[in-house]
Write a protein that holds these residues in place. Structure first.
Motif, mmCIF file in Angstrom:
data_model
loop_
_atom_site.group_PDB
_atom_site.id
_atom_site.type_symbol
_atom_site.label_atom_id
_atom_site.label_comp_id
_atom_site.label_asym_id
_atom_site.label_seq_id
_atom_site.Cartn_x
_atom_site.Cartn_y
_atom_site.Cartn_z
ATOM 1 N N ALA A 60 -2.813 6.765 -5.511
ATOM 2 C CA ALA A 60 -1.518 6.863 -4.843
ATOM 3 C C ALA A 60 -0.379 6.312 -5.686
ATOM 4 O O ALA A 60 0.731 6.845 -5.666
ATOM 5 N N GLY A 73 -8.668 4.421 -4.768
ATOM 6 C CA GLY A 73 -7.736 5.173 -3.927
ATOM 7 C C GLY A 73 -6.325 4.643 -4.055
ATOM 8 O O GLY A 73 -5.346 5.401 -4.024
ATOM 9 N N PHE A 74 -6.208 3.349 -4.208
ATOM 10 C CA PHE A 74 -4.927 2.681 -4.415
ATOM 11 C C PHE A 74 -4.263 3.225 -5.680
ATOM 12 O O PHE A 74 -3.078 3.577 -5.694
ATOM 13 N N VAL A 76 -10.552 4.309 3.513
ATOM 14 C CA VAL A 76 -10.622 5.327 2.468
ATOM 15 C C VAL A 76 -12.040 5.869 2.347
ATOM 16 O O VAL A 76 -12.259 7.054 2.107
ATOM 17 N N THR A 126 -4.417 8.133 0.986
ATOM 18 C CA THR A 126 -3.579 7.015 0.571
ATOM 19 C C THR A 126 -2.229 7.529 0.093
ATOM 20 O O THR A 126 -2.148 8.488 -0.673
ATOM 21 N N VAL A 185 -0.226 0.534 -0.146
ATOM 22 C CA VAL A 185 -0.369 1.943 0.221
ATOM 23 C C VAL A 185 -0.545 2.054 1.724
ATOM 24 O O VAL A 185 -1.055 1.136 2.380
ATOM 25 N N TYR A 186 -0.090 3.166 2.256
ATOM 26 C CA TYR A 186 -0.477 3.558 3.603
ATOM 27 C C TYR A 186 -1.824 4.252 3.505
ATOM 28 O O TYR A 186 -2.065 5.039 2.585
ATOM 29 N N ARG A 187 -2.702 3.971 4.450
ATOM 30 C CA ARG A 187 -3.960 4.708 4.583
ATOM 31 C C ARG A 187 -3.869 5.484 5.889
ATOM 32 O O ARG A 187 -3.868 4.901 6.962
ATOM 33 N N ARG A 210 -2.604 -1.158 3.242
ATOM 34 C CA ARG A 210 -3.446 -1.984 2.367
ATOM 35 C C ARG A 210 -2.571 -2.543 1.247
ATOM 36 O O ARG A 210 -1.922 -1.793 0.523
ATOM 37 N N ARG A 263 -2.030 5.163 10.814
ATOM 38 C CA ARG A 263 -2.109 4.602 9.472
ATOM 39 C C ARG A 263 -2.222 3.087 9.565
ATOM 40 O O ARG A 263 -1.905 2.479 10.586
#
Length: 295
Positions: free
Chosen positions: A271, A267-268, A211, A217, A200-202, A188, A185
């Motif tokens: 999540a 994507g942020f 992403v 995410t 967030v973790y990706r 971001r 991971r």
């Protein structure tokens, strides 16, 4: 960030883009919800006479997806007296991985060991010094495209042979970096106006955690260390709106990987939901910058 207001007769904001993606639509919806006048500016039709110094839009949000067009749009609009977010200087720094790395180093921020080689042959020496495994990346670009993982010198020689055969001299410049032994991971952080909106973790089974390449995410707590590192990284490249990518090494120590000037946040939002009102924070920043320009 305290929400700012604008006079009803204030000049409209400019929102510059060539494509209205979900992120841009959210910003426009936030402007409309708060009854803040704006004009959508299609970058494909934008031109400026150098003699014209009339700022039709005193403050412009630059959401052009193409780096070169975004950079020169900002330069042209700034020459006409507009305040552009992000500025041409920030786009120039963020759009070039080496310039970003120099700015991060000068700010004293922890980063992976990095080198720039001016030829593919010199890159072999640089990689030997950095140590394997390593990665090479194009100086410009996003979404993890054309990034190569090099486990050893043999694979490096093979990849760099192809690089040497590319027709563009710019392609022969090699940005080389150590491959940090990290979890599956990265982190971001979105920073708007010198404040983190959230993180967030990706996570991905692939070593690239973009992403756009299918990474998942997940919510990440914004610790004091994460906040300080992300905000300082955005500040050192002059980015008012930034996506800052952090990684953790095997010991859990944080490093800054890169800073993105045209941050995407769909994507942020998936999540974090309403806990990360990125579009509203961007509108707050536009209003605050407009107030400071008129004041």
């Amino acid at each position: 960030m305290t929400p700012a207001t604008r006079p009803a007769d204030a000049a409209p904001f400019g929102v510059l883009a060539s494509r209205l993606r979900t992120d841009e639509k959210r910003v426009l919806e936030a402007l409309e919800r708060r009854r803040m006048p704006y004009e959508f500016v299609d970058s494909r039709a934008l031109w400026r006479d150098l003699a014209d110094t009339t700022a039709r839009w005193p403050v412009v949000l630059n959401r052009e997806i193409g780096h070169t067009r975004a950079l020169y749009a900002a330069r042209a609009l700034e020459a006409a007296g507009c305040t552009v977010l992000n500025s041409a200087r920030a786009i120039e720094l963020c759009g070039d991985k080496y310039l970003t790395s120099v700015a991060l180093r000068d700010a004293g921020l922890p980063t992976p060991r990095t080198a720039l080689a001016l030829t593919p042959q010199a890159a072999l020496d640089a990689l030997e010094a950095i140590g394997y495994p390593a990665v090479i990346k194009p100086l410009t670009g996003s979404w993890g495209r054309l990034v190569a993982k090099l486990p050893d010198a043999e694979s490096a020689a093979t990849v760099l042979e192809y690089v040497a055969a590319l027709p563009s001299p710019a392609s022969h410049l090699v940005y080389a970096q150590e491959l940090v032994d990290k979890p599956d991971r990265d982190i971001r952080v979105i920073v708007v106006g010198d404040e983190p909106v959230g993180a967030v973790y990706r996570r991905s089974s692939d070593w690239r955690t973009n992403v756009a390449r299918g990474a998942e995410t997940l919510r990440c707590e914004v610790t004091d260390d994460i906040a300080k590192l992300a905000v300082t990284a955005a500040q050192c490249v002059g980015a008012d709106i930034a996506g800052v990518d952090l990684i953790e090494d095997a010991a859990g120590q944080l490093m800054v990987l890169e800073v993105n000037h045209g941050v995407e946040f769909s994507g942020f939002r998936r999540a974090l939901g309403d806990d990360a009102p990125v579009a509203d924070r961007i509108v707050d920043l536009l209003a605050a910058r407009s107030a400071s320009c008129s004041g």
